[in-house]
Design a protein around this motif. Structure first.
Motif, PDB file in Angstrom:
ATOM      1  N   TRP A 148     132.816-108.752  35.150  1.00  0.00           N
ATOM      2  CA  TRP A 148     131.435-109.243  35.150  1.00  0.00           C
ATOM      3  C   TRP A 148     131.351-110.593  35.877  1.00  0.00           C
ATOM      4  CZ3 TRP A 148     128.409-113.319  33.453  1.00  0.00           C
ATOM      5  CH2 TRP A 148     127.041-113.068  33.343  1.00  0.00           C
ATOM      6  N   VAL A 149     132.302-111.468  35.567  1.00  0.00           N
ATOM      7  CA  VAL A 149     132.327-112.812  36.159  1.00  0.00           C
ATOM      8  C   VAL A 149     132.514-112.720  37.685  1.00  0.00           C
ATOM      9  CG1 VAL A 149     133.846-114.834  36.362  1.00  0.00           C
ATOM     10  CG2 VAL A 149     132.967-114.163  34.132  1.00  0.00           C
ATOM     11  N   LEU A 150     133.433-111.847  38.117  1.00  0.00           N
ATOM     12  CA  LEU A 150     133.688-111.718  39.556  1.00  0.00           C
ATOM     13  C   LEU A 150     132.462-111.153  40.274  1.00  0.00           C
ATOM     14  CD1 LEU A 150     137.370-110.416  39.537  1.00  0.00           C
ATOM     15  CD2 LEU A 150     136.557-112.706  40.161  1.00  0.00           C
ATOM     16  N   GLU A 151     131.792-110.200  39.621  1.00  0.00           N
ATOM     17  CA  GLU A 151     130.599-109.603  40.218  1.00  0.00           C
ATOM     18  C   GLU A 151     129.479-110.638  40.357  1.00  0.00           C
ATOM     19  OE1 GLU A 151     129.121-105.815  38.391  1.00  0.00           O
ATOM     20  OE2 GLU A 151     127.220-106.898  38.580  1.00  0.00           O
ATOM     21  N   ARG A 152     129.268-111.426  39.287  1.00  0.00           N
ATOM     22  CA  ARG A 152     128.240-112.485  39.318  1.00  0.00           C
ATOM     23  C   ARG A 152     128.562-113.515  40.396  1.00  0.00           C
ATOM     24  NH1 ARG A 152     123.491-111.438  37.832  1.00  0.00           N
ATOM     25  NH2 ARG A 152     124.194-109.308  37.783  1.00  0.00           N
ATOM     26  N   ALA A 153     129.828-113.890  40.434  1.00  0.00           N
ATOM     27  CA  ALA A 153     130.268-114.905  41.401  1.00  0.00           C
ATOM     28  C   ALA A 153     129.926-114.445  42.821  1.00  0.00           C
ATOM     29  CB  ALA A 153     131.760-115.146  41.255  1.00  0.00           C
ATOM     30  N   ASP A 154     130.235-113.193  43.074  1.00  0.00           N
ATOM     31  CA  ASP A 154     130.005-112.598  44.382  1.00  0.00           C
ATOM     32  C   ASP A 154     128.526-112.576  44.735  1.00  0.00           C
ATOM     33  OD1 ASP A 154     131.858-111.682  46.181  1.00  0.00           O
ATOM     34  OD2 ASP A 154     131.129-109.613  45.994  1.00  0.00           O
ATOM     35  N   LEU A 155     127.736-112.179  43.747  1.00  0.00           N
ATOM     36  CA  LEU A 155     126.313-111.959  43.953  1.00  0.00           C
ATOM     37  C   LEU A 155     125.555-113.269  44.194  1.00  0.00           C
ATOM     38  CD1 LEU A 155     124.986-109.132  43.635  1.00  0.00           C
ATOM     39  CD2 LEU A 155     124.164-109.880  41.402  1.00  0.00           C
ATOM     40  N   ILE A 156     125.885-114.309  43.432  1.00  0.00           N
ATOM     41  CA  ILE A 156     125.084-115.534  43.436  1.00  0.00           C
ATOM     42  C   ILE A 156     125.726-116.645  44.263  1.00  0.00           C
ATOM     43  CG2 ILE A 156     123.845-117.157  41.932  1.00  0.00           C
ATOM     44  CD1 ILE A 156     124.377-115.212  39.643  1.00  0.00           C
ATOM     45  N   GLY A 157     127.012-116.487  44.550  1.00  0.00           N
ATOM     46  CA  GLY A 157     127.690-117.549  45.297  1.00  0.00           C
ATOM     47  C   GLY A 157     128.327-118.577  44.395  1.00  0.00           C
ATOM     48  N   LEU A 158     128.494-118.220  43.114  1.00  0.00           N
ATOM     49  CA  LEU A 158     129.209-119.114  42.202  1.00  0.00           C
ATOM     50  C   LEU A 158     130.710-118.862  42.343  1.00  0.00           C
ATOM     51  CD1 LEU A 158     126.991-118.643  39.025  1.00  0.00           C
ATOM     52  CD2 LEU A 158     127.128-120.703  40.416  1.00  0.00           C
ATOM     53  N   GLU A 159     131.494-119.784  41.779  1.00  0.00           N
ATOM     54  CA  GLU A 159     132.948-119.615  41.824  1.00  0.00           C
ATOM     55  C   GLU A 159     133.489-119.222  40.465  1.00  0.00           C
ATOM     56  OE1 GLU A 159     134.372-122.682  45.267  1.00  0.00           O
ATOM     57  OE2 GLU A 159     135.151-122.939  43.230  1.00  0.00           O
ATOM     58  N   ALA A 160     134.340-118.192  40.446  1.00  0.00           N
ATOM     59  CA  ALA A 160     134.958-117.756  39.193  1.00  0.00           C
ATOM     60  C   ALA A 160     136.286-118.473  39.011  1.00  0.00           C
ATOM     61  CB  ALA A 160     135.173-116.254  39.236  1.00  0.00           C
ATOM     62  N   ARG A 161     136.553-118.917  37.789  1.00  0.00           N
ATOM     63  CA  ARG A 161     137.845-119.537  37.488  1.00  0.00           C
ATOM     64  C   ARG A 161     138.377-118.961  36.174  1.00  0.00           C
ATOM     65  NH1 ARG A 161     136.371-125.936  38.271  1.00  0.00           N
ATOM     66  NH2 ARG A 161     135.396-125.729  40.313  1.00  0.00           N
TER      67      ARG A 161
END
Ligand SMILES: [Mg+2]
Length: 261
Positions: A148-161
């Motif tokens: 979920w985090v990776l998908e959101r990161a991809d979609l919005i331009g946020l960074e996953a850690r």
């Protein structure tokens, strides 16, 4: 504790050139299942305050917002929050202005995360968010959260850690604890950084590099070990202690060395 012992021999001469930097969670406090209920180990805040009174620079450097940390420490202690996005010193809060542009995206992502994983799993850090899977009985949860985090990161331009038993989403602002520490090194000749987690790695590496270069006369990158310690952190630290319970004694060694006035 070779580096720390050397640090102690150097700091008595001029405490105004000495800095102590420390992470908060898992370092000055024990990890708790509910991150909101975390408080410092008894006696820590008093020691940090006494150090801040005597040393050139004392700062808590955390992924938490400054507003959370303020409840525990005196006004003498500098607070670096959200991996250096916020900095609180001399009763003033400075915020990295690029972070402010990301506030709406973070707010939306927080409410989506609450819908998906429930309120208890989501920590809203205002300029970033953390999803916790500590204490969950669902063996599939970490994987589901990660996806979920990776998908959101991809979609919005946020960074996953990835962090301890958690995943984080940050604005793509390349601030780290190393940047936060680097901003506080002017006039400092000896410095230690105490931490327990992969988020502390850049700060550990900075201290080690400055020692190698001779930019710091003495210092130490001190790992606070636990059952959850990432073994690779042993390679970027110079010293280690066992658990946050060992931190008060460590700070006492510094206080004894510089004397109390
Ligand atoms: Mg920590």
């Amino acid at each position: 504790m070779h580096n720390f012992e050397r640090f102690l021999t150097e700091i008595g001469w001029d405490p105004s050139t000495v800095a102590v930097f420390s992470d908060f969670d898992g370092t000055l406090s024990a990890i708790q299942p509910d991150p909101a209920s975390v408080v410092p180990i008894p006696g820590i805040a008093e020691r940090i305050d006494r150090l801040a009174e005597r040393l050139g620079r004392v700062a808590v450097v955390s992924g938490r917002p400054v507003s959370f940390l303020q409840g525990f420490f005196s006004e003498r202690v500098e607070l670096s929050g959200l991996y250096g996005i916020e900095h609180w010193a001399h009763k003033r809060l400075l915020v990295d202005h690029t972070a402010i542009d990301w506030l709406p995206a973070i707010r939306t992502t927080v409410s989506r995360a609450v819908d998906e994983f429930g309120e208890a799993a989501v920590e809203n850090k205002k300029y970033s968010l953390t999803l916790h899977h500590r204490g969950s009985t669902d063996p599939e949860l970490p994987k589901r959260m990660e996806e979920w985090v990776l998908e959101r990161a991809d979609l919005i331009g946020l960074e996953a850690r990835v962090a301890r038993m958690s995943f984080e989403l940050h604005p793509p602002i390349h601030r780290s604890k190393a940047d936060a520490v680097a901003d506080m090194l002017q006039g400092i000749e000896s410095a230690i950084y105490i931490g327990d987690d992969v988020g502390d790695r850049p700060a550990f590496q900075l201290i080690s590099a400055l020692l190698d270069e001779g930019a710091l006369t003495s210092g130490a990158a001190i790992l606070v070990r636990s059952d959850e310690t990432d073994p690779s952190l042993e390679r970027v630290t110079t010293d280690a202690i066992d658990g946050p319970e060992a931190v008060p004694a460590l700070l006492d060694r510094i206080l004894e060395t510089i004397g109390s006035e």
